[in-house]
Write an enzyme that holds these catalytic residues in place. Structure first.
Site, PDB file in Angstrom:
ATOM      1  N   LYS A   1      24.661  26.931  66.062  1.00  7.48           N
ATOM      2  CA  LYS A   1      23.532  26.671  65.284  1.00  7.48           C
ATOM      3  C   LYS A   1      22.521  27.095  66.263  1.00  7.48           C
ATOM      4  O   LYS A   1      22.203  26.160  67.452  1.00  7.48           O
ATOM      5  CB  LYS A   1      23.392  25.479  64.631  1.00  7.48           C
ATOM      6  CG  LYS A   1      22.011  25.154  63.829  1.00  7.48           C
ATOM      7  CD  LYS A   1      21.997  23.597  63.406  1.00  7.48           C
ATOM      8  CE  LYS A   1      20.754  23.457  62.515  1.00  7.48           C
ATOM      9  NZ  LYS A   1      20.589  22.001  62.082  1.00  7.48           N
TER      10      LYS A   1
ATOM     11  N   LYS B   1      24.661  29.990  61.908  1.00  7.73           N
ATOM     12  CA  LYS B   1      23.175  29.828  61.471  1.00  7.73           C
ATOM     13  C   LYS B   1      22.307  30.207  62.757  1.00  7.73           C
ATOM     14  O   LYS B   1      22.435  29.507  63.528  1.00  7.73           O
ATOM     15  CB  LYS B   1      23.085  28.436  61.066  1.00  7.73           C
ATOM     16  CG  LYS B   1      21.993  28.187  60.419  1.00  7.73           C
ATOM     17  CD  LYS B   1      21.643  26.663  60.003  1.00  7.73           C
ATOM     18  CE  LYS B   1      20.288  26.502  59.540  1.00  7.73           C
ATOM     19  NZ  LYS B   1      20.090  25.029  58.931  1.00  7.73           N
TER      20      LYS B   1
END
Length: 328
Positions: A197, A250
Site C-alpha cells: 500500500k 494499492k
C-alpha cells in the site's frame, strides 16, 4: 510490391470481432469484481460523495437496496468501510460489538448468506486524529496498534465477515491478526492483506468518503514510498510468511509492474485496488465528454488482470457487471 518480401501477417488474427475474441489472452469476468460500500451511522442516509459521482455513504436502512442490486448483477463480493458517528483516540468504534461495520456485516449476511463479505480492518476512520494506529506525542506507535487491529478483526469475524482485510500497514499486522483470529476460533477466516500500500496521491476522494484524512502529518512513515519496487516485494513476502491468504496492491493503475512482480514472487491470489482517485479521474473526464467511460474503464481493468491481478476491487464494479451482462 514485389513478391519476394517475407513478413508475418499479424493482422489475420484481428480480421473479425469473433476471431479477436477467440484469441483474446485476458478476459474480464463478473466473478473478478469486489464492490466497496461505505456504511454510515444514522437513518435515511444516502449521501453522494462529492468527489466520487455515483458513490454513496449509506445508513443501514438503505443498505439492503444497495446489496439487492449488487447481488442481482452477479457481483460475488463486497468490502465494507465504516463511517462512525463518534471517534476517539484509540478508534474504539472499530472493534465495538455494535460498531457500524459489525452491524452491517450481520445485516448483509442474514439476508444474503452466500454473498462474500469482506471487512476492511483499520482504525483511521474511527480515530479522532485520522491515523491508522495509536498516537503518542505525535508518533504512530506500531506494537500497541497491533492489539487494537487484532481486536477489530476478531469482532468483525464474530459478526460474520467471510474475509478480513487489514489495511493499516503496521509492521506485523498480519501476524497479529492471524494469531487473534486463530485464538478466537476463526482459523478458517482468510486474511486479505493490503500487503503493498503506497503513500499515494490517488487516495484523496476515498478520504472524502470515509472521513479519514489525518488531522496532522501524513502516512508516509507506514505507507510505502511510490518510488520503491524491491520494498514492495519485501512487504509482500513478510505478509505471506505471517499468514496472508490474498495480497492487495494499492493503488493499481500506477503500479501494474508491482502487481506482476508480486504475483510472480508469491503465487498467491493478488487483488488490484482500483482506488478512488483513479475512479474520479475517469468520471470527471467522461462527464466532460473527453473520453468514452465504458471503453476506458474496461481497458483499465483488463490491464490490471493482464498484469497478474486475480481480483479487482473497484467502484466501477456495478457498471462493469452491467456491461458484461449486456454482452452475454
Amino acid at each position: 510490391m514485389g513478391q519476394d518480401l517475407t513478413f508475418k501477417r499479424h493482422r489475420r488474427l484481428r480480421q473479425t470481432a469473433a476471431i479477436r475474441n477467440m484469441v483474446r489472452e485476458t478476459k474480464l469476468h463478473i466473478d473478478d469484481l469486489i464492490y466497496p460500500i461505505f456504511v454510515k451511522e444514522g437513518e435515511g442516509v444516502r449521501q453522494e460523495v462529492p468527489s466520487m459521482p455515483n458513490v454513496y455513504q449509506l445508513s443501514l436502512d438503505q443498505l439492503d437496496a444497495e446489496v439487492d442490486e449488487i447481488v442481482s448483477l452477479g457481483i460475488p463480493a463486497i468490502i465494507l468501510f465504516g463511517v462512525p458517528a463518534e471517534k476517539d483516540a484509540v478508534g474504539s468504534a472499530a472493534y465495538h460489538e455494535h460498531g457500524i461495520v459489525q452491524q452491517a456485516i450481520r445485516q448483509v449476511k442474514e439476508s444474503y448468506p452466500d454473498l462474500t463479505v469482506i471487512a476492511d480492518t483499520c482504525l483511521c476512520q474511527f480515530t479522532d486524529h485520522g491515523h491508522c494506529g495509536v498516537i503518542e506525542e505525535g508518533k504512530i506507535l506500531n506494537d500497541p496498534s497491533l492489539d487494537l487491529l487484532a481486536r477489530t478483526a476478531v469482532s468483525q469475524a464474530k459478526a460474520g465477515a467471510d474475509i478480513i482485510a487489514p489495511s493499516n500497514m503496521m509492521d506485523g499486522f498480519v501476524a497479529a491478526i492471524r494469531a487473534g483470529l486463530d485464538s478466537a476460533g476463526f482459523t478458517d477466516v482468510p486474511v486479505m492483506s493490503y500487503a503493498v500500500k503506497y503513500a499515494s496521491a490517488f487516495y484523496g476522494p476515498f478520504r472524502d468518503a470515509a472521513h479519514s484524512s489525518p488531522v496532522f502529518g501524513d502516512r508516509k512513515t507506514y505507507q510505502m514510498d511510490p518510488a520503491n519496487r524491491l520494498e514492495a516485494l519485501r512487504e509482500a513476502r513478510s505478509d505471506v510468511e505471517e499468514g496472508a491468504d490474498f495480497l492487495i496492491v494499492k493503488p493499481a493503475l500506477s503500479y501494474l509492474d508491482i502487481i506482476r512482480e508480486v504475483k510472480n514472487e508469491t503465487g498467491l491470489p493478488v487483488v488490484a485496488y482500483n482506488v478512488s482517485g483513479e475512479y474520479s479521474m475517469i468520471k470527471a473526464a467522461s462527464l466532460q465528454g473527453w473520453i468514452d467511460e465504458k471503453s476506458t474503464v474496461l481497458e483499465k481493468l483488463i490491464s490490471m488482470k493482464r498484469a497478474g491481478a486475480d481480483l479487482i476491487l473497484t467502484y466501477f464494479a456495478k457498471d462493469v457487471a452491467r456491461w458484461l451482462n449486456e454482452e452475454k
